[in-house]
Design an enzyme around this catalytic site. Structure first.
Site, PDB file in Angstrom:
ATOM      1  CD  GLN A 221      -2.881   0.847   0.069  1.00  0.00           C
ATOM      2  OE1 GLN A 221      -3.233  -0.255  -0.309  1.00  0.00           O
ATOM      3  NE2 GLN A 221      -3.235   1.941  -0.558  1.00  0.00           N
ATOM      4  CG  HIS A 224      -0.358   2.287  -4.498  1.00  0.00           C
ATOM      5  ND1 HIS A 224      -0.522   2.133  -5.839  1.00  0.00           N
ATOM      6  CD2 HIS A 224      -0.874   1.186  -3.926  1.00  0.00           C
ATOM      7  CE1 HIS A 224      -1.108   0.978  -6.078  1.00  0.00           C
ATOM      8  NE2 HIS A 224      -1.332   0.374  -4.932  1.00  0.00           N
ATOM      9  CD  GLU A 288      -8.258   2.704  -2.677  1.00  0.00           C
ATOM     10  OE1 GLU A 288      -7.317   3.150  -1.980  1.00  0.00           O
ATOM     11  OE2 GLU A 288      -8.210   2.676  -3.912  1.00  0.00           O
ATOM     12  CG  HIS A 289      -7.537  -1.361  -0.865  1.00  0.00           C
ATOM     13  ND1 HIS A 289      -6.724  -0.258  -1.047  1.00  0.00           N
ATOM     14  CD2 HIS A 289      -7.905  -1.769  -2.100  1.00  0.00           C
ATOM     15  CE1 HIS A 289      -6.617  -0.010  -2.340  1.00  0.00           C
ATOM     16  NE2 HIS A 289      -7.319  -0.906  -3.009  1.00  0.00           N
ATOM     17  CG  ASP A 322      -3.665  -3.154  -6.302  1.00  0.00           C
ATOM     18  OD1 ASP A 322      -4.759  -2.722  -5.936  1.00  0.00           O
ATOM     19  OD2 ASP A 322      -2.579  -2.723  -5.865  1.00  0.00           O
ATOM     20  CG  HIS A 381     -50.752  18.098 -12.570  1.00  0.00           C
ATOM     21  ND1 HIS A 381     -50.396  19.345 -13.012  1.00  0.00           N
ATOM     22  CD2 HIS A 381     -49.615  17.360 -12.542  1.00  0.00           C
ATOM     23  CE1 HIS A 381     -49.090  19.361 -13.229  1.00  0.00           C
ATOM     24  NE2 HIS A 381     -48.585  18.164 -12.952  1.00  0.00           N
TER      25      HIS A 381
HETATM   26  N1  LIG Z   1      -7.154   4.515  -7.896  1.00  0.00           N
HETATM   27  C1  LIG Z   1      -6.668   3.832  -8.913  1.00  0.00           C
HETATM   28  O1  LIG Z   1      -7.270   2.881  -9.314  1.00  0.00           O
HETATM   29  C2  LIG Z   1      -5.403   4.264  -9.591  1.00  0.00           C
HETATM   30  C3  LIG Z   1      -4.810   3.462 -10.563  1.00  0.00           C
HETATM   31  C4  LIG Z   1      -3.688   3.933 -11.215  1.00  0.00           C
HETATM   32  C5  LIG Z   1      -3.157   5.188 -10.902  1.00  0.00           C
HETATM   33  N2  LIG Z   1      -3.734   5.926  -9.934  1.00  0.00           N
HETATM   34  C6  LIG Z   1      -3.254   7.256  -9.585  1.00  0.00           C
HETATM   35  O2  LIG Z   1      -3.212   8.058 -10.748  1.00  0.00           O
HETATM   36  C7  LIG Z   1      -2.234   9.065 -10.575  1.00  0.00           C
HETATM   37  C8  LIG Z   1      -1.368   9.138 -11.828  1.00  0.00           C
HETATM   38  O3  LIG Z   1      -0.708  10.366 -11.813  1.00  0.00           O
HETATM   39  P1  LIG Z   1       0.333  10.779 -12.918  1.00  0.00           P
HETATM   40  O4  LIG Z   1       0.719  12.177 -12.614  1.00  0.00           O
HETATM   41  O5  LIG Z   1       1.391   9.749 -13.033  1.00  0.00           O
HETATM   42  O6  LIG Z   1      -0.442  10.693 -14.307  1.00  0.00           O
HETATM   43  P2  LIG Z   1      -1.732  11.433 -14.861  1.00  0.00           P
HETATM   44  O7  LIG Z   1      -1.938  10.859 -16.212  1.00  0.00           O
HETATM   45  O8  LIG Z   1      -2.857  11.360 -13.914  1.00  0.00           O
HETATM   46  O9  LIG Z   1      -1.328  12.971 -14.999  1.00  0.00           O
HETATM   47  C9  LIG Z   1      -0.364  13.413 -15.889  1.00  0.00           C
HETATM   48  C10 LIG Z   1      -0.809  14.718 -16.528  1.00  0.00           C
HETATM   49  O10 LIG Z   1      -0.896  15.747 -15.567  1.00  0.00           O
HETATM   50  C11 LIG Z   1      -0.718  16.992 -16.218  1.00  0.00           C
HETATM   51  N3  LIG Z   1       0.114  17.877 -15.403  1.00  0.00           N
HETATM   52  C12 LIG Z   1       1.305  17.595 -14.843  1.00  0.00           C
HETATM   53  N4  LIG Z   1       1.797  18.687 -14.224  1.00  0.00           N
HETATM   54  C13 LIG Z   1       0.898  19.685 -14.395  1.00  0.00           C
HETATM   55  C14 LIG Z   1       0.821  21.045 -13.969  1.00  0.00           C
HETATM   56  N5  LIG Z   1       1.793  21.599 -13.248  1.00  0.00           N
HETATM   57  N6  LIG Z   1      -0.257  21.771 -14.312  1.00  0.00           N
HETATM   58  C15 LIG Z   1      -1.261  21.214 -15.047  1.00  0.00           C
HETATM   59  N7  LIG Z   1      -1.233  19.923 -15.465  1.00  0.00           N
HETATM   60  C16 LIG Z   1      -0.175  19.168 -15.148  1.00  0.00           C
HETATM   61  C17 LIG Z   1      -0.012  16.714 -17.508  1.00  0.00           C
HETATM   62  O11 LIG Z   1      -0.755  17.171 -18.580  1.00  0.00           O
HETATM   63  C18 LIG Z   1       0.125  15.204 -17.588  1.00  0.00           C
HETATM   64  O12 LIG Z   1      -0.271  14.712 -18.834  1.00  0.00           O
HETATM   65  C19 LIG Z   1      -1.451   8.704  -9.317  1.00  0.00           C
HETATM   66  O13 LIG Z   1      -1.895   9.531  -8.271  1.00  0.00           O
HETATM   67  C20 LIG Z   1      -1.845   7.246  -9.063  1.00  0.00           C
HETATM   68  O14 LIG Z   1      -1.799   6.883  -7.699  1.00  0.00           O
HETATM   69  C21 LIG Z   1      -4.851   5.500  -9.283  1.00  0.00           C
HETATM   70 ZN   LIG Z   2      -2.170  -1.437  -4.557  1.00  0.00          ZN
END
Ligand SMILES: NC(=O)c1ccc[n+]([C@@H]2O[C@H](COP(=O)([O-])OP(=O)(O)OC[C@H]3O[C@@H](n4cnc5c(N)ncnc54)[C@H](O)[C@@H]3O)[C@@H](O)[C@H]2O)c1
Ligand SMILES: [Zn+2]
Length: 392
Positions: A221, A224, A288-289, A322, A381
């Protein structure tokens, strides 16, 4: 929030042009088109090692089987029915800023496919031609509408449409803080799934679970993200102390040790010595989990009311959820399980009642309708109901 609203407004006004410039600004990518050539998706799949192809296929099959079983069934009756219909067009956001998530592709798209959604539009900030996100999309057969756009701009494009990206009815899928805020802001113009925050787990364990297994459940966990939260509940202080000691020992050797250490600040431990207290805490947190590895797990799990998902027993560790267990890993966080639920095929459907009153029933219930209409002062009505009585 202001910055995200500005991004949304820009996409609304300038369409594709805004997507190109924002992608340059936030993703440092100079694109000449947004749509991914389906051939690239196939090439990504073909390039995967066979074991990974098999793993993804197995996962897809298990998700499909599970989602098919839990689809709500229509309620058909002579006079009052309730029916479910697939959404016509949905947008799926697959994150891709800092890591690739083929598991999230399967955990969002397969439920939409099972629901019978006609058009699935995917946006993801993944720019290299050969990658596992594209491979997973190919496996799902979603190849016609994949766009390399991320962040708030992708959510705006899906919500309002641009020259290239079709407007959708609902947007689902996880993402970072910009994505989450954008979903909040476009909600109402378009449907959304839940807004998931940093991941969290609540574990209730007894000494039948080896200390190292609990430690890796907690690390899984914690790795992440630095904001991940863990709640460890047990009846034994001595057992918790051993778990904590072992965490200190093992954390140094973890690949994502830095993230784990940062999120260990969000670890909470509690000794719970009564069943009532335990259930009160579990339901209050609505984590969540919720992982229960305890000799009384059957009766405890039966009594839990609020959780994103419950993982019962030694072999149902959250990490298996997951990836391959079946239910979607897109789950409500931050106590949202108290009023919402994890993504599933039913979220990709909408429903309506069908009212088909027969004459005999009309005769029984019309006077009540007339009476209430009259009391509300809505006389048309009342007349609409009574006029049918007169023409009997
Ligand atoms: N709950 C779930 O099932 C699950 C599964 C997978 C991932 N996640 C989460 O998703 C998230 C992924 O985040 P990530 O950042 O790697 O990818 P993301 O695709 O969510 O975001 C990336 C985008 O954010 C934008 N960005 C970055 N900096 C910026 C700024 N300063 N201003 C405006 N826009 C900006 C960019 O356009 C970029 O394309 C993580 O928090 C992860 O924990 C959750
Ligand atoms: Zn996980």
């Amino acid at each position: 929030m202001i910055a995200v609203q500005a991004i949304i407004d820009k996409v609304k006004v300038d369409g594709d042009q805004a997507l190109y410039s924002l992608t340059k600004e936030f993703d440092q990518q100079d694109l000449d088109k947004l749509k991914v050539d389906p051939a690239l998706l196939k090439a990504s799949w073909d390039a995967l090692e066979p074991e990974l192809q098999q793993a993804l296929k197995l996962t897809k099959q298990r998700i499909e089987d599970y989602e098919t079983k839990i689809l709500y069934k229509d309620h058909q009756d002579d006079e009052l029915s309730y029916v479910y219909r697939p959404l016509e067009r949905v947008g799926i956001y697959i994150p891709g800023g800092t890591a690739l998530y083929p598991s999230s592709v399967l955990m969002t798209i397969v439920p939409a496919l099972v629901a019978g959604v006609k058009d699935i539009i995917v946006t993801t900030p993944v720019f290299q031609p050969n990658n596992i996100t594209f491979a997973a999309l190919y496996l799902c057969g979603v190849t016609d509408y994949v766009f390399t756009v991320g962040g708030a701009q992708a959510i705006a494009a899906l919500a309002y449409g641009t020259e290239s990206i079709p407007k959708v009815d609902k947007i689902c899928g996880p993402g970072n803080a910009y994505v989450a805020m954008a979903k909040r802001l476009v909600f109402g113009d378009v449907g959304i799934d839940s807004i998931a925050g940093p991941s969290e787990i609540l574990l209730y364990v007894d000494e039948s679970t080896p200390v190292d297994a609990v430690v890796y459940d907690l690390f899984a966990q914690a790795e992440h993200d630095a904001n991940a939260r863990t709640f460890l509940l047990s009846e034994s202080q001595e057992y918790v102390d051993r778990i904590e000691e072992r965490m200190e020992e093992l954390v140094e050797s973890q690949v994502r040790g830095d993230i784990i250490k940062a999120s260990m600040d969000n670890n909470h431990y509690a000794i719970v010595d009564s069943r009532d207290k335990l259930l009160e805490v579990i339901d209050y947190i609505g984590a969540e989990h919720v992982s229960i590895q305890h000799k009384d797990q059957d009766s405890i799990v039966e009594a839990i009311n609020y959780a994103g998902a419950v993982f019962k027993g030694f072999y149902s560790m959250e990490a298996i959820g997951d990836y391959v267990a079946g239910p979607s890993h897109v789950l409500p966080t931050n106590r949202n399980a108290r009023f919402s639920h994890g993504l599933n095929a039913n979220d990709f459907r909408t429903s309506h009642a069908i009212i088909s009153i027969k004459k005999a029933t009309y005769n029984q219930i019309a006077p009540a309708a007339e009476k209430i209409a009259q009391s509300e002062g809505l006389f048309a009505h009342q007349r609409s109901v009574s006029i049918r009585r007169e023409s009997l």
